[in-house]
Design a protein around this motif. Structure first.
Motif, PDB file in Angstrom:
ATOM      1  N   LEU A   1       0.857  -1.180   0.000  1.00 52.44           N
ATOM      2  CA  LEU A   1       0.000   0.000   0.000  1.00 52.44           C
ATOM      3  C   LEU A   1       0.897   1.234   0.000  1.00 52.44           C
ATOM      4  CD1 LEU A   1      -2.696  -1.018   2.623  1.00 52.44           C
ATOM      5  CD2 LEU A   1      -2.811  -1.273   0.150  1.00 52.44           C
ATOM      6  N   GLY A   2       0.394   2.353  -0.474  1.00 54.58           N
ATOM      7  CA  GLY A   2       1.225   3.540  -0.518  1.00 54.58           C
ATOM      8  C   GLY A   2       0.546   4.718  -1.193  1.00 54.58           C
ATOM      9  N   ILE A   3       1.339   5.791  -1.327  1.00 59.37           N
ATOM     10  CA  ILE A   3       0.890   7.047  -1.913  1.00 59.37           C
ATOM     11  C   ILE A   3       1.605   7.251  -3.242  1.00 59.37           C
ATOM     12  CG2 ILE A   3       0.852   9.561  -1.605  1.00 59.37           C
ATOM     13  CD1 ILE A   3      -0.813   8.181   0.479  1.00 59.37           C
ATOM     14  N   CYS A   4       0.881   7.741  -4.248  1.00 62.93           N
ATOM     15  CA  CYS A   4       1.491   8.019  -5.545  1.00 62.93           C
ATOM     16  C   CYS A   4       1.039   9.390  -6.035  1.00 62.93           C
ATOM     17  CB  CYS A   4       1.137   6.933  -6.556  1.00 62.93           C
ATOM     18  SG  CYS A   4      -0.619   6.677  -6.816  1.00 62.93           S
ATOM     19  N   LEU A   5       1.748   9.906  -7.048  1.00 62.27           N
ATOM     20  CA  LEU A   5       1.405  11.182  -7.664  1.00 62.27           C
ATOM     21  C   LEU A   5       1.369  11.021  -9.175  1.00 62.27           C
ATOM     22  CD1 LEU A   5       3.549  13.710  -5.600  1.00 62.27           C
ATOM     23  CD2 LEU A   5       1.065  13.441  -5.534  1.00 62.27           C
ATOM     24  N   GLN A   6       0.409  11.691  -9.826  1.00 63.56           N
ATOM     25  CA  GLN A   6       0.235  11.588 -11.271  1.00 63.56           C
ATOM     26  C   GLN A   6       0.364  12.961 -11.913  1.00 63.56           C
ATOM     27  OE1 GLN A   6      -3.181   9.418 -12.707  1.00 63.56           O
ATOM     28  NE2 GLN A   6      -3.312  10.655 -14.548  1.00 63.56           N
ATOM     29  N   GLY A   7       0.901  12.979 -13.132  1.00 61.57           N
ATOM     30  CA  GLY A   7       0.952  14.191 -13.928  1.00 61.57           C
ATOM     31  C   GLY A   7       2.318  14.415 -14.543  1.00 61.57           C
ATOM     32  N   ARG A   8       2.375  15.327 -15.527  1.00 58.88           N
ATOM     33  CA  ARG A   8       3.663  15.704 -16.122  1.00 58.88           C
ATOM     34  C   ARG A   8       4.576  16.281 -15.043  1.00 58.88           C
ATOM     35  NH1 ARG A   8       0.042  17.131 -20.189  1.00 58.88           N
ATOM     36  NH2 ARG A   8       0.426  15.975 -22.094  1.00 58.88           N
ATOM     37  N   THR A   9       4.009  17.183 -14.251  1.00 59.22           N
ATOM     38  CA  THR A   9       4.627  17.633 -13.008  1.00 59.22           C
ATOM     39  C   THR A   9       3.778  16.964 -11.943  1.00 59.22           C
ATOM     40  OG1 THR A   9       5.110  19.773 -13.985  1.00 59.22           O
ATOM     41  CG2 THR A   9       5.155  19.631 -11.584  1.00 59.22           C
ATOM     42  N   PRO A  10       4.332  16.112 -11.088  1.00 58.88           N
ATOM     43  CA  PRO A  10       3.473  15.367 -10.148  1.00 58.88           C
ATOM     44  C   PRO A  10       2.506  16.290  -9.412  1.00 58.88           C
ATOM     45  CG  PRO A  10       5.717  14.587 -10.035  1.00 58.88           C
ATOM     46  CD  PRO A  10       5.734  15.803 -10.915  1.00 58.88           C
ATOM     47  N   THR A  11       1.241  16.161  -9.776  1.00 63.61           N
ATOM     48  CA  THR A  11       0.203  17.082  -9.315  1.00 63.61           C
ATOM     49  C   THR A  11      -0.897  16.375  -8.540  1.00 63.61           C
ATOM     50  OG1 THR A  11       0.582  18.439 -11.279  1.00 63.61           O
ATOM     51  CG2 THR A  11      -1.496  18.794 -10.119  1.00 63.61           C
ATOM     52  N   TRP A  12      -1.390  15.261  -9.095  1.00 62.03           N
ATOM     53  CA  TRP A  12      -2.596  14.632  -8.576  1.00 62.03           C
ATOM     54  C   TRP A  12      -2.257  13.473  -7.638  1.00 62.03           C
ATOM     55  CZ3 TRP A  12      -5.939  18.077  -9.718  1.00 62.03           C
ATOM     56  CH2 TRP A  12      -5.901  18.737 -10.937  1.00 62.03           C
ATOM     57  N   PRO A  13      -2.771  13.503  -6.388  1.00 65.39           N
ATOM     58  CA  PRO A  13      -2.483  12.422  -5.444  1.00 65.39           C
ATOM     59  C   PRO A  13      -3.283  11.174  -5.759  1.00 65.39           C
ATOM     60  CG  PRO A  13      -3.978  13.999  -4.451  1.00 65.39           C
ATOM     61  CD  PRO A  13      -3.592  14.559  -5.793  1.00 65.39           C
ATOM     62  N   GLY A  14      -2.731  10.049  -5.358  1.00 67.97           N
ATOM     63  CA  GLY A  14      -3.410   8.776  -5.539  1.00 67.97           C
ATOM     64  C   GLY A  14      -2.960   7.770  -4.492  1.00 67.97           C
ATOM     65  N   MET A  15      -3.573   6.615  -4.531  1.00 66.56           N
ATOM     66  CA  MET A  15      -3.278   5.540  -3.583  1.00 66.56           C
ATOM     67  C   MET A  15      -2.949   4.261  -4.334  1.00 66.56           C
ATOM     68  SD  MET A  15      -3.859   6.684  -0.466  1.00 66.56           S
ATOM     69  CE  MET A  15      -3.970   5.166   0.413  1.00 66.56           C
TER      70      MET A  15
END
Length: 145
Positions: free
Chosen positions: A83-97
């Motif tokens: 389990l963990g935290i991730c970031l999405q986007g060209r510049t990491p913008t959007w949080p995810g799990m």
């Protein structure tokens, strides 16, 4: 290359660094374990909605934090994802799990299944699915180099 293969019912607890020899990978069955820095792809986040242009519609995702810090992989000692935290986007913008593993039901870290290739995540702003896969980033997913 010699891979380190984990199998069977196994619950790892305490501090442990897993190291494959000669550049091999740490695997559960045929799938490589995910570590911090592993990458994947999601669906674009289109916020704000049209007609305005999206803030960041990139689909690249990287895992930033594992909820497990006790079991690591390789010389770099990167934490295995359970389990963990991730970031999405060209510049990491959007949080995810990072979601609980569906591709590994036998090897656990402190009672939580370790995440492996092709496991899923979700980007929180849009509920979009993320796939953390093979060949998805520099050094693949192992962090063992």
């Amino acid at each position: 290359m010699t891979d380190l293969l984990l199998s069977g019912p196994l619950n790892i607890s305490g501090s442990l660094n897993l190291v494959a020899t000669n550049g091999g990978k740490v695997k559960i069955g045929a799938r490589e374990v995910l570590v911090e820095g592993a990458t994947g792809t999601g669906v674009p986040v289109i916020l704000p909605p049209p007609p305005a242009g999206p803030i960041d519609d990139g689909i690249d995702v990287s895992i930033r934090q594992s909820f497990n810090k006790t079991v690591t992989v390789g010389l770099a000692k990167k934490p295995v994802i359970a389990l963990g935290i991730c970031l999405q986007g060209r510049t990491p913008t959007w949080p995810g799990m990072v979601l609980p593993s569906v591709n590994n039901s036998t090897v656990r870290i402190n009672g939580v299944p370790a995440n492996v290739e092709d496991d899923k995540g979700v980007t929180l702003p849009n509920g979009g699915t993320i796939t953390f896969g093979k060949n998805s980033g520099p050094g693949k997913n192992s962090g063992q180099s």
